[in-house]
Design an enzyme around this catalytic site. Structure first.
Site, PDB file in Angstrom:
ATOM      1  N   HIS A 166       0.802  -1.188  -0.101  1.00  0.00           N
ATOM      2  CA  HIS A 166      -0.030   0.045  -0.024  1.00  0.00           C
ATOM      3  C   HIS A 166       0.908   1.260   0.148  1.00  0.00           C
ATOM      4  O   HIS A 166       1.535   1.536   0.971  1.00  0.00           O
ATOM      5  CB  HIS A 166      -0.912  -0.013   1.336  1.00  0.00           C
TER       6      HIS A 166
ATOM      7  N   GLU B  66       1.312   4.007   2.782  1.00  0.00           N
ATOM      8  CA  GLU B  66       1.875   3.384   4.172  1.00  0.00           C
ATOM      9  C   GLU B  66       3.399   3.983   4.021  1.00  0.00           C
ATOM     10  O   GLU B  66       4.139   2.774   4.204  1.00  0.00           O
ATOM     11  CB  GLU B  66       1.314   2.200   4.323  1.00  0.00           C
TER      12      GLU B  66
ATOM     13  N   HIS C  31       3.395  -2.753   7.103  1.00  0.00           N
ATOM     14  CA  HIS C  31       2.249  -1.702   6.786  1.00  0.00           C
ATOM     15  C   HIS C  31       2.056  -0.596   7.551  1.00  0.00           C
ATOM     16  O   HIS C  31       2.742  -0.473   8.777  1.00  0.00           O
ATOM     17  CB  HIS C  31       0.915  -2.544   6.859  1.00  0.00           C
TER      18      HIS C  31
ATOM     19  N   GLU D 229       2.348  -3.766  11.568  1.00  0.00           N
ATOM     20  CA  GLU D 229       1.285  -2.552  11.418  1.00  0.00           C
ATOM     21  C   GLU D 229       1.914  -1.689  12.305  1.00  0.00           C
ATOM     22  O   GLU D 229       2.130  -1.756  13.512  1.00  0.00           O
ATOM     23  CB  GLU D 229      -0.131  -2.842  11.948  1.00  0.00           C
TER      24      GLU D 229
END
Length: 376
Positions: A168, A171, A261, A337
């Site tokens: 992504h 990010e 991420h 994350e």
């Protein structure tokens, strides 16, 4: 005299609706494909404000309440920089519909972004610097728009470790994380980095989505594909980035896999594992739990109390990178994350979660990874 707003640069993205003196009404735009098709995602912004050097500015993002992750704006503060080197959090308010960003007077035009950008030029510099320090560059293929899709190969050990970032593209903390990891892994004075290079060979893809990064997208590539839903059946037309990386992993095998991420909503650092897979073994469970405990010891920024429920993904679970790899290779396979906001366990009023903290977290990953990979 009215302020002026532009975004015609690497990763720039915003729509200007109205300008009135030092005030502006703006809208976050949808991710764009190369043919101009809009995707369902809209969250990333990055733009320049000129003419506010003496007066400051008030910026209203009027469609904040209609964005993909509108809940992520609560307790969020935008980042801004006038020298493009130091990015700080700026006053930001969200009323459930409109997000208002206040800029103070500064010596030059101010750049405003969702998170500290990681430019394509810096990406190329990271590749060159890593090669100068001992890494080998392996071109895996090309993107939809023809940009190089590269992996850095580090070490000569028998255990293949794959680390990927920025599936992504918005990010950007993921590539800051990988920059910090590589700096330590290639540091000849670091004993953990040296030991890891002896027992493992690292295959590191700092940017899985170069096209989306340059286009200013949050989640999609130049074909409009969300790459982290393409791992089960990637195609050369829609998701060549995933296809070439998946083929390369098949050629090397995989002893450990990390997909890096950022999360819009949760103000914590955490990992999501493979425990929802039917064939998830006790060996995998023990490795995952031990790794998480060791990571918490290595970095107080990491925690295990908050994260995703194992039930978050169902029918599409094997389309996700870490789940596909965990299923296929039976190895430790994690999605890591980091927050777009701040780490609620250790808040920083000036910088929030930042590029610098992402870099240090990347460096800290080597400690639990060494324990996971070292010979019994």
């Amino acid at each position: 005299m009215s302020i002026e707003i532009s975004s015609a640069f690497d990763s720039g993205s915003i729509e200007v609706l109205a300008l009135d003196g030092t005030r502006a009404d703006l809208a976050i735009r949808h991710d764009l494909a190369a043919d101009g098709t809009r995707s369902e995602f809209l969250q990333w912004f990055h733009f320049r404000v000129s003419g506010a050097e003496r007066s400051g500015a008030r910026l209203r993002i009027v469609n904040a309440g209609q964005t993909t992750y509108a809940g992520g704006w609560r307790d969020y503060r935008a980042v801004a920089s006038w020298d493009r080197r130091r990015w700080e959090r700026v006053p930001t308010a969200y009323d459930g519909a409109v997000m208002t960003i206040e800029l103070a007077p500064v010596p030059g035009p101010t750049y405003v972004a969702y998170f500290e950008p990681y430019s394509w030029e810096r990406h190329l510099a990271l590749l060159a610097d890593s090669c100068a320090r001992g890494a080998t560059l392996r071109r895996l293929g090309s993107t939809v728009q023809g940009r190089d899709l590269d992996a850095l190969v580090v070490g000569e050990g028998g255990q293949p470790v794959w680390i990927i970032g920025r599936q992504h593209p918005g990010e950007t903390m993921a590539e800051w994380f990988i920059e910090g990891l590589l700096a330590r892994l290639l540091d000849e004075a670091d004993p953990v980095g040296r030991a890891l290079r002896r027992v493992a060979t690292f295959h590191v893809v700092p940017n899985m989505n170069p096209d989306g990064s340059v286009l200013g997208n949050l989640r999609t590539n130049a074909a409009g594909a969300n790459l982290n839903r393409e791992w089960l059946e990637p195609s050369a037309e829609r998701s060549p980035e995933v296809k070439v990386v998946r083929d390369a992993i098949r050629a090397t095998g995989c002893a450990a896999f990390f997909d890096i991420h950022g999360d819009e909503n949760l103000p914590y650092v955490f990992v999501a594992g493979c425990e929802m897979l039917p064939e998830f073994s006790e060996r995998q469970r023990a490795a995952q739990e031990r790794f998480s405990a060791d990571f918490g010891s290595a970095s107080p920024d990491f925690q295990t109390a908050h994260g995703y429920s194992p039930a978050k993904y169902k029918d599409d679970v094997l389309k996700l990178a870490s789940k596909y790899i965990g299923h296929t290779y039976g190895c430790l396979s994690l999605t890591l994350e980091m927050p777009f906001k701040d780490n609620a366990d250790a808040p920083d009023a000036r910088f929030g979660w930042s590029a610098a903290r992402s870099q240090r977290l990347g460096a800290a990953l080597l400690d639990p990874l060494w324990r996971h990979l070292q010979p019994a």
